[in-house]
Design an enzyme around this catalytic site. Sequence first.
Site, short mmCIF file in Angstrom:
data_model
loop_
_atom_site.label_atom_id
_atom_site.label_comp_id
_atom_site.label_asym_id
_atom_site.label_seq_id
_atom_site.Cartn_x
_atom_site.Cartn_y
_atom_site.Cartn_z
N LYS A 15 0.83 -1.21 0.00
CA LYS A 15 0.00 0.00 0.00
C LYS A 15 0.86 1.26 0.00
CE LYS A 15 -1.89 -1.52 3.75
NZ LYS A 15 -2.70 -1.73 4.97
N GLY A 66 -8.32 3.84 10.11
CA GLY A 66 -8.99 2.64 9.62
C GLY A 66 -8.93 2.42 8.12
N THR A 67 -8.09 3.18 7.42
CA THR A 67 -8.02 3.01 5.96
C THR A 67 -7.54 1.61 5.58
OG1 THR A 67 -5.82 4.03 6.02
CG2 THR A 67 -7.64 5.43 5.33
N GLY A 68 -6.51 1.13 6.29
CA GLY A 68 -5.95 -0.19 5.97
C GLY A 68 -6.95 -1.31 6.25
N CYS A 69 -7.68 -1.18 7.37
CA CYS A 69 -8.68 -2.20 7.73
C CYS A 69 -9.78 -2.22 6.69
CB CYS A 69 -9.29 -1.89 9.10
SG CYS A 69 -8.07 -1.69 10.41
N THR A 96 -7.99 9.59 8.42
CA THR A 96 -7.58 8.35 7.75
C THR A 96 -7.49 7.19 8.74
OG1 THR A 96 -5.29 9.04 8.06
CG2 THR A 96 -6.28 9.48 5.89
N1 ATP Z 1 -4.66 10.56 1.91
C1 ATP Z 1 -4.99 9.53 1.11
N2 ATP Z 1 -5.56 9.74 -0.09
C2 ATP Z 1 -5.91 8.73 -0.90
N3 ATP Z 1 -5.71 7.43 -0.59
C3 ATP Z 1 -5.13 7.14 0.59
C4 ATP Z 1 -4.74 8.16 1.51
N4 ATP Z 1 -4.21 7.56 2.63
C5 ATP Z 1 -4.27 6.25 2.41
N5 ATP Z 1 -4.80 5.97 1.17
C6 ATP Z 1 -5.09 4.66 0.62
O1 ATP Z 1 -5.76 3.93 1.65
C7 ATP Z 1 -5.39 2.56 1.60
C8 ATP Z 1 -4.77 2.15 2.94
O2 ATP Z 1 -3.41 2.52 2.90
P1 ATP Z 1 -2.49 2.91 4.11
O3 ATP Z 1 -1.08 2.84 3.61
O4 ATP Z 1 -2.98 4.20 4.70
O5 ATP Z 1 -2.80 1.72 5.11
P2 ATP Z 1 -2.43 1.57 6.62
O6 ATP Z 1 -1.26 2.44 6.97
O7 ATP Z 1 -2.27 0.11 6.85
O8 ATP Z 1 -3.73 2.08 7.33
P3 ATP Z 1 -4.11 2.05 8.91
O9 ATP Z 1 -4.03 3.47 9.33
O10 ATP Z 1 -5.51 1.56 8.93
O11 ATP Z 1 -3.13 1.16 9.59
C9 ATP Z 1 -4.43 2.43 0.40
O12 ATP Z 1 -5.19 2.11 -0.75
C10 ATP Z 1 -3.85 3.83 0.28
O13 ATP Z 1 -3.35 4.11 -1.01
C1 HMH Z 2 -7.90 -2.77 16.61
C2 HMH Z 2 -7.14 -2.05 15.57
N1 HMH Z 2 -6.77 -2.71 14.45
C3 HMH Z 2 -6.08 -2.07 13.48
C4 HMH Z 2 -5.73 -0.74 13.62
C5 HMH Z 2 -4.94 -0.05 12.54
O1 HMH Z 2 -5.65 0.90 11.89
C6 HMH Z 2 -6.16 -0.07 14.80
N2 HMH Z 2 -5.88 1.24 15.01
N3 HMH Z 2 -6.85 -0.75 15.74
#
Ligand code: ATP
Ligand code: HMH
Length: 264
Positions: free
Chosen positions: A173, A206-209, A204
């Site tokens: 990602k 929870g974006t990854g979840c 942002t």
């Molecule tokens: N500001 C943004 N604008 C557009 N897309 C974004 C942005 N931030 C994250 N993304 C997208 O959101 C998705 C999750 O990516 P990210 O790298 O943020 O995950 P993460 O760090 O695991 O998230 P989390 O905060 O939930 O742990 C990817 O598709 C990424 O490209």
């Molecule tokens: C419980 C939980 N899982 C994943 C993340 C990562 O976004 C978080 N902040 N909390």
Amino acid sequence: MKNLLTIAGSDCSGGAGIQADLKTFAAHGTFGMSVIVSVVAENTERVISICDMAPSTVADQIDAVFEDIAVDGVKIGMLSGTEQMRIVARKLKQYRPRGVVVDPVMLAKGGCALMQPEALRTLKEEILPLACVLTPNIPEAEAITGRNIITPEDRRAAAKLMFQMGAENILLKGGHLSGEAEDLLFDGGRFYTFTHKRIETKNTHGTGCTLSSAIAANLALGLSVPEAVREAKEYVTGAIEHALPIGKGHGPTNHFYFMKGIRG
Ligand SMILES: Nc1ncnc2c1ncn2[C@@H]1O[C@H](COP(=O)(O)OP(=O)(O)OP(=O)(O)O)[C@@H](O)[C@H]1O
Ligand SMILES: Cc1ncc(CO)c(N)n1
């Protein structure tokens, strides 16, 4: 109706973890189920405490779901320690569900560790090979591969390495890059990129979840891996564009922005 299971941590503030996964499953028209591995007292600003479930409680929840209900897809999120990883790996080897998406969660947005660093080896050896799709962000991929990831070539090399480590597909990602939010998929044969311009927002959480559970739902609904990722990327982009200004820190993604009357 497809039945989707998340095995992850609970975020009481509703933006990430199990809560984000269940909202994503519902928004995809699938039936969501959850195995809670840790209860995280957190909000949009900080993590207060983490309480891990006993491995037997995790095992019992997995048995309760699989002995009764056909599981069409699984998303694995936060697994805090070695014991939790071992029991999840053992149970998934027993039940062999299809379409397992592994989000190797390590840190919360504020920097708090959601995975104990000493569990990294177990993550690599026992959880990573279960993944139909592995969805690390850049710092997680650096930890897994032990390499710095700076250039586009580094990203491709890291994806290849994680494929060799046993994940069937890797989605690296790009949320942590500067410039466009470009995600890189490697299926063992070719690379695909999924790009959207960066949305200027602090919301942002929870974006990854959201992304990983949308991929799991799309796979269960019958899409190929590249199609499932393409649609999940569109879903998370919309959920960030309409993210909710809830709380004092990083607000949560919005799963219902397209529904009348509850636009964020
Ligand atoms: N500001 C943004 N604008 C557009 N897309 C974004 C942005 N931030 C994250 N993304 C997208 O959101 C998705 C999750 O990516 P990210 O790298 O943020 O995950 P993460 O760090 O695991 O998230 P989390 O905060 O939930 O742990 C990817 O598709 C990424 O490209
Ligand atoms: C419980 C939980 N899982 C994943 C993340 C990562 O976004 C978080 N902040 N909390």
